[in-house]
Design an enzyme around this catalytic site. Structure first.
Site, PDB file in Angstrom:
ATOM      1  N   LYS A  33       0.890  -1.165   0.000  1.00 55.80           N
ATOM      2  CA  LYS A  33       0.000   0.000   0.000  1.00 55.80           C
ATOM      3  C   LYS A  33       0.930   1.217   0.000  1.00 55.80           C
ATOM      4  O   LYS A  33       1.432   1.624   1.033  1.00 55.80           O
ATOM      5  CB  LYS A  33      -0.876  -0.035   1.263  1.00 55.80           C
TER       6      LYS A  33
ATOM      7  N   GLY B 161       6.996   5.336   8.168  1.00 54.53           N
ATOM      8  CA  GLY B 161       6.203   6.567   8.177  1.00 54.53           C
ATOM      9  C   GLY B 161       6.333   7.254   9.519  1.00 54.53           C
ATOM     10  O   GLY B 161       7.352   7.109  10.203  1.00 54.53           O
ATOM     11  N   SER B 162       5.298   7.974   9.924  1.00 53.60           N
ATOM     12  CA  SER B 162       5.371   8.750  11.160  1.00 53.60           C
ATOM     13  C   SER B 162       5.244   7.833  12.385  1.00 53.60           C
ATOM     14  O   SER B 162       4.624   6.765  12.309  1.00 53.60           O
ATOM     15  CB  SER B 162       4.252   9.786  11.188  1.00 53.60           C
TER      16      SER B 162
ATOM     17  N   GLU C 193       9.779   1.570  10.796  1.00 48.79           N
ATOM     18  CA  GLU C 193      10.830   2.576  10.676  1.00 48.79           C
ATOM     19  C   GLU C 193      10.151   3.927  10.713  1.00 48.79           C
ATOM     20  O   GLU C 193       9.425   4.287   9.801  1.00 48.79           O
ATOM     21  CB  GLU C 193      11.633   2.382   9.399  1.00 48.79           C
ATOM     22  N   LEU C 194      10.343   4.646  11.829  1.00 50.65           N
ATOM     23  CA  LEU C 194       9.518   5.818  12.110  1.00 50.65           C
ATOM     24  C   LEU C 194      10.339   7.097  12.112  1.00 50.65           C
ATOM     25  O   LEU C 194      11.378   7.174  11.476  1.00 50.65           O
ATOM     26  CB  LEU C 194       8.787   5.575  13.430  1.00 50.65           C
TER      27      LEU C 194
ATOM     28  N   CYS D 294      13.738  10.706   6.998  1.00 50.83           N
ATOM     29  CA  CYS D 294      13.652  10.289   8.400  1.00 50.83           C
ATOM     30  C   CYS D 294      14.993  10.386   9.108  1.00 50.83           C
ATOM     31  O   CYS D 294      15.043  10.603  10.302  1.00 50.83           O
ATOM     32  CB  CYS D 294      13.099   8.872   8.497  1.00 50.83           C
TER      33      CYS D 294
HETATM   34  P1  NAI Z   1       1.866   8.688   7.745  1.00 47.90           P
HETATM   35  O1  NAI Z   1       2.822   7.975   8.622  1.00 47.90           O
HETATM   36  O2  NAI Z   1       0.496   8.876   8.248  1.00 47.90           O
HETATM   37  O3  NAI Z   1       1.808   7.939   6.317  1.00 47.90           O
HETATM   38  C1  NAI Z   1       2.705   6.916   5.906  1.00 47.90           C
HETATM   39  C2  NAI Z   1       1.931   5.799   5.258  1.00 47.90           C
HETATM   40  O4  NAI Z   1       0.997   5.268   6.201  1.00 47.90           O
HETATM   41  C3  NAI Z   1       1.097   6.207   4.051  1.00 47.90           C
HETATM   42  O5  NAI Z   1       1.115   5.173   3.100  1.00 47.90           O
HETATM   43  C4  NAI Z   1      -0.292   6.361   4.627  1.00 47.90           C
HETATM   44  O6  NAI Z   1      -1.309   6.168   3.683  1.00 47.90           O
HETATM   45  C5  NAI Z   1      -0.309   5.254   5.651  1.00 47.90           C
HETATM   46  N1  NAI Z   1      -1.271   5.447   6.733  1.00 47.90           N
HETATM   47  C6  NAI Z   1      -1.816   6.603   7.188  1.00 47.90           C
HETATM   48  N2  NAI Z   1      -2.675   6.344   8.201  1.00 47.90           N
HETATM   49  C7  NAI Z   1      -2.681   5.012   8.375  1.00 47.90           C
HETATM   50  C8  NAI Z   1      -3.364   4.128   9.265  1.00 47.90           C
HETATM   51  N3  NAI Z   1      -4.218   4.593  10.178  1.00 47.90           N
HETATM   52  N4  NAI Z   1      -3.122   2.807   9.162  1.00 47.90           N
HETATM   53  C9  NAI Z   1      -2.258   2.331   8.264  1.00 47.90           C
HETATM   54  N5  NAI Z   1      -1.586   3.103   7.390  1.00 47.90           N
HETATM   55  C10 NAI Z   1      -1.780   4.428   7.454  1.00 47.90           C
HETATM   56  O7  NAI Z   1       2.514  10.068   7.365  1.00 47.90           O
HETATM   57  P2  NAI Z   1       1.816  11.326   6.645  1.00 47.90           P
HETATM   58  O8  NAI Z   1       0.409  11.495   7.115  1.00 47.90           O
HETATM   59  O9  NAI Z   1       2.027  11.193   5.210  1.00 47.90           O
HETATM   60  O10 NAI Z   1       2.729  12.501   7.198  1.00 47.90           O
HETATM   61  C11 NAI Z   1       2.511  13.013   8.498  1.00 47.90           C
HETATM   62  C12 NAI Z   1       3.828  13.353   9.154  1.00 47.90           C
HETATM   63  O11 NAI Z   1       4.577  12.171   9.393  1.00 47.90           O
HETATM   64  C13 NAI Z   1       4.750  14.197   8.298  1.00 47.90           C
HETATM   65  O12 NAI Z   1       4.505  15.536   8.476  1.00 47.90           O
HETATM   66  C14 NAI Z   1       6.115  13.812   8.791  1.00 47.90           C
HETATM   67  O13 NAI Z   1       6.463  14.618   9.873  1.00 47.90           O
HETATM   68  C15 NAI Z   1       5.955  12.411   9.265  1.00 47.90           C
HETATM   69  N6  NAI Z   1       6.522  11.425   8.339  1.00 47.90           N
HETATM   70  C16 NAI Z   1       7.693  10.859   8.687  1.00 47.90           C
HETATM   71  C17 NAI Z   1       8.290   9.930   7.890  1.00 47.90           C
HETATM   72  C18 NAI Z   1       9.590   9.341   8.281  1.00 47.90           C
HETATM   73  O14 NAI Z   1      10.141   8.525   7.525  1.00 47.90           O
HETATM   74  N7  NAI Z   1      10.146   9.701   9.406  1.00 47.90           N
HETATM   75  C19 NAI Z   1       7.698   9.507   6.596  1.00 47.90           C
HETATM   76  C20 NAI Z   1       6.432  10.151   6.331  1.00 47.90           C
HETATM   77  C21 NAI Z   1       5.891  11.064   7.181  1.00 47.90           C
END
Ligand code: NAI
Ligand code: MG
Length: 527
Positions: A190, A241-242, A263-264, A297
């Site tokens: 996904k 992701g986050s 990996e957060l 990240c």
């Molecule tokens: P997110 O962590 O919510 O999204 C990452 C992935 O998770 C996407 O594919 C999204 O569709 C999916 N996702 C979202 N909600 C979910 C749920 N409830 N269950 C399962 N999968 C889910 O990150 P988002 O909303 O794109 O960005 C928000 C903040 O997160 C950013 O502003 C940034 O600060 C941080 N972020 C950090 C990352 C890192 O590698 N450290 C990568 C992406 C975002």
């Protein structure tokens, strides 16, 4: 509007044919009811629509992935490895197409997009040539020497569910899938809704390299809807992701007793020692802080500079930042690109405005650049940052770094470790032994000495991941593939059984065993 009209209307250098056709790589259970827009951040224009999949589509994807998995597992590791040797070359041959799509969807600079091509190639090569060593069945010491023959097998878990983010849309869509597939699993991905065309292109090339269609399924749409059904069907969940979303996904995996890796986020520290080569540090930390406009990240958001070189470093750093070329371009010579979206611009702006209001000083940047494109933000350096400001401890995920001064080594180590995160750190010193000593005291999964992040990340043979709120588990190296396996111990008992032999009373057996145990502990080679 069709994809080709949209791409033409967006004044960007991507051939419409590149996107058209990719949608056929999405698995759906039938008629697509809802679609969502994909935006090109350079101009803020919509360049296409993809299916907003639902639970039924997840079920269809897992049905196919599970069906395809058995035949894939039955192939020899060498045969599976051939696919990834071909993939390595195909990705390199398709560099330009891949960079175009990554840039189109993410708005990052081309040189930063190229790091993703490198990463996928390096990961393919590493696991294609090393998987058979990692996965080989092994002889282990048996319960009774000479009487028990024990071996361990490494079976695939089955189907791996991957949820990936938008910041490294090519790498993070396939680099974690590569070891999973080599271990004999199938994958359901996904990808982030912002960057799914990139993922679809990467998977199209995998199929071209010879991966059977069923073995890798892609389901596009939103995590809030698709996360739960995906976790429920997965035999392993790999999330990037986050930290906030990672917590939700990990707790769902916990309910199903399904293994997972997370990996957060990070709030990664950089430490500049008094003896650092300042020119090298400036160059390396510009990449360390502003690669992909800081949406990385492992990028550095806290910089601790020794008092002896503070003035010299800060001046050179700010000078160099002010000469960076920022812009919306498909050329390799742009240094910094756009942020991905309005949400991301808002978050970065809020962090910086809040810091300013609480008394932080802006040394450079500190403002958006709507003249370059709707989501551009200037590389920003702040001082006088303290705990009253949101960006002090929280991940900004943008081109913003706070600089602090230090004088005592123990104190700077403590400050670097004073974080809920623990992903990456960067240390700058000409005394490598001292750098290594400091590194061991830093509570992060990776530490780079005289580099921001790339040295540790690109060491594919070594594990990579976070401690504390930065995650669970590791990617890369042995851990990056063994996590997708279940080990199975097979022990064969020969001649004597595991109890008193016929004719020997159990009290005597117990005495003999005790004497044997005492001897065994004392005889080298029998321990
Ligand atoms: P997110 O962590 O919510 O999204 C990452 C992935 O998770 C996407 O594919 C999204 O569709 C999916 N996702 C979202 N909600 C979910 C749920 N409830 N269950 C399962 N999968 C889910 O990150 P988002 O909303 O794109 O960005 C928000 C903040 O997160 C950013 O502003 C940034 O600060 C941080 N972020 C950090 C990352 C890192 O590698 N450290 C990568 C992406 C975002
Ligand atoms: Mg979210």
């Amino acid at each position: 509007m069709t994809i080709s009209e949209a791409v033409e209307g967006s004044e960007i250098a991507v051939e419409p044919e590149l996107l058209a056709g990719l949608e056929s790589g999405v698995t759906t259970s039938g008629v697509v009811e809802e679609r969502f827009d994909v935006e090109a951040p350079f101009r803020g224009t919509v360049v296409g629509q993809l299916p907003a999949c639902d639970d039924d589509d997840i079920e269809a994807a897992f049905d196919r992935a599970e069906q395809g998995q058995k035949a894939w597992e039955e192939r020899s590791i060498e045969e599976r490895a051939e696919v990834f040797k071909r993939y390595h070359d195909l990705v390199i041959d398709h560099t330009e197409d891949l960079l175009d799509i990554v840039q189109l969807e993410s708005g990052k600079a081309r040189r930063h997009a190229y790091e993703e091509v490198l990463d996928v190639a390096l990961t393919s090569r590493h696991y294609a040539y090393r998987a058979s060593d990692y996965l080989e069945s092994e002889q282990r010491e048996g319960a009774l020497p000479g009487l028990t023959e024990t071996e361990v097998h490494h079976h695939p878990v089955g189907t791996v569910g991957i949820i990936s983010p938008w910041n490294y849309p090519l790498s993070l869509a396939v680099s974690d899938a590569i070891p999973a597939l080599l271990a004999g699993n199938s994958v359901v991905l996904k990808p982030a809704e912002q960057t799914s065309y990139t993922a679809l292109k990467a998977v199209e090339l995998l199929r071209e390299a010879g991966l059977p269609r069923d073995v890798f399924q892609v389901v596009t749409g939103f995590g809030q809807t698709l996360g739960e059904p995906l976790v429920a069907r997965s035999d392993f969940v790999c999330f990037t992701g986050s930290s906030e979303t990672g917590r939700i996904v990990a707790s769902q995996a916990g309910e199903h007793l399904t293994k997972c890796s997370m990996e957060l986020g990070g709030k990664n520290p950089g430490i500049i020692c008094a003896d650092a080569d300042i020119n090298k540090a400036v160059e390396g930390l510009i990449r360390g802080c502003f690669t992909n406009a800081g949406q990385l990240c492992i990028s550095i958001e806290r910089l601790y500079v020794h008092e002896d070189v503070y003035g010299q470093f800060v001046e050179a750093f700010v000078d160099e930042i002010e000469s960076l070329q920022i812009g919306a371009s498909y050329d390799h010579d742009v240094d910094v690109g756009s942020l991905i979206s309005e949400d991301q611009l808002e978050k970065v702006t809020e962090h910086v405005e809040d810091a300013k209001a609480e008394g932080a000083t802006v040394l450079t940047g500190g403002t958006g650049r709507p003249d370059l494109g709707p989501y551009f933000y200037e590389p920003t350096v702040l001082t006088d940052v303290d705990e009253s400001m949101a960006l002090c401890a929280n991940e900004t995920f943008g081109p913003v770094v706070a600089v602090y001064e230090w004088s005592d080594e123990d104190d700077v180590i403590e400050r670097a470790n004073d974080s809920d995160y623990g992903l990456n750190a960067s240390i700058w010193t000409e005394d490598i032994d001292r750098g290594r000593e400091i590194a061991k005291q830093i509570e992060t999964g990776t530490v780079n000495i005289n580099e921001g992040y790339a040295a540790a990340w690109a060491s594919i043979d070594a594990p990579m991941g976070g401690v504390k709120n930065s995650g669970i588990g590791r990617r890369h190296g042995d851990e990056g593939i063994m996590k997708y396996t279940e080990s199975q111990t097979v022990a064969v008992q020969k001649r004597l059984g595991m109890t008193n032999p016929p004719g020997v009373p159990h009290w005597l057996y117990a005495k003999l065993m005790n004497t044997t145990l005492k001897l065994q502990r004392r005889i080298p080679g029998m321990r």
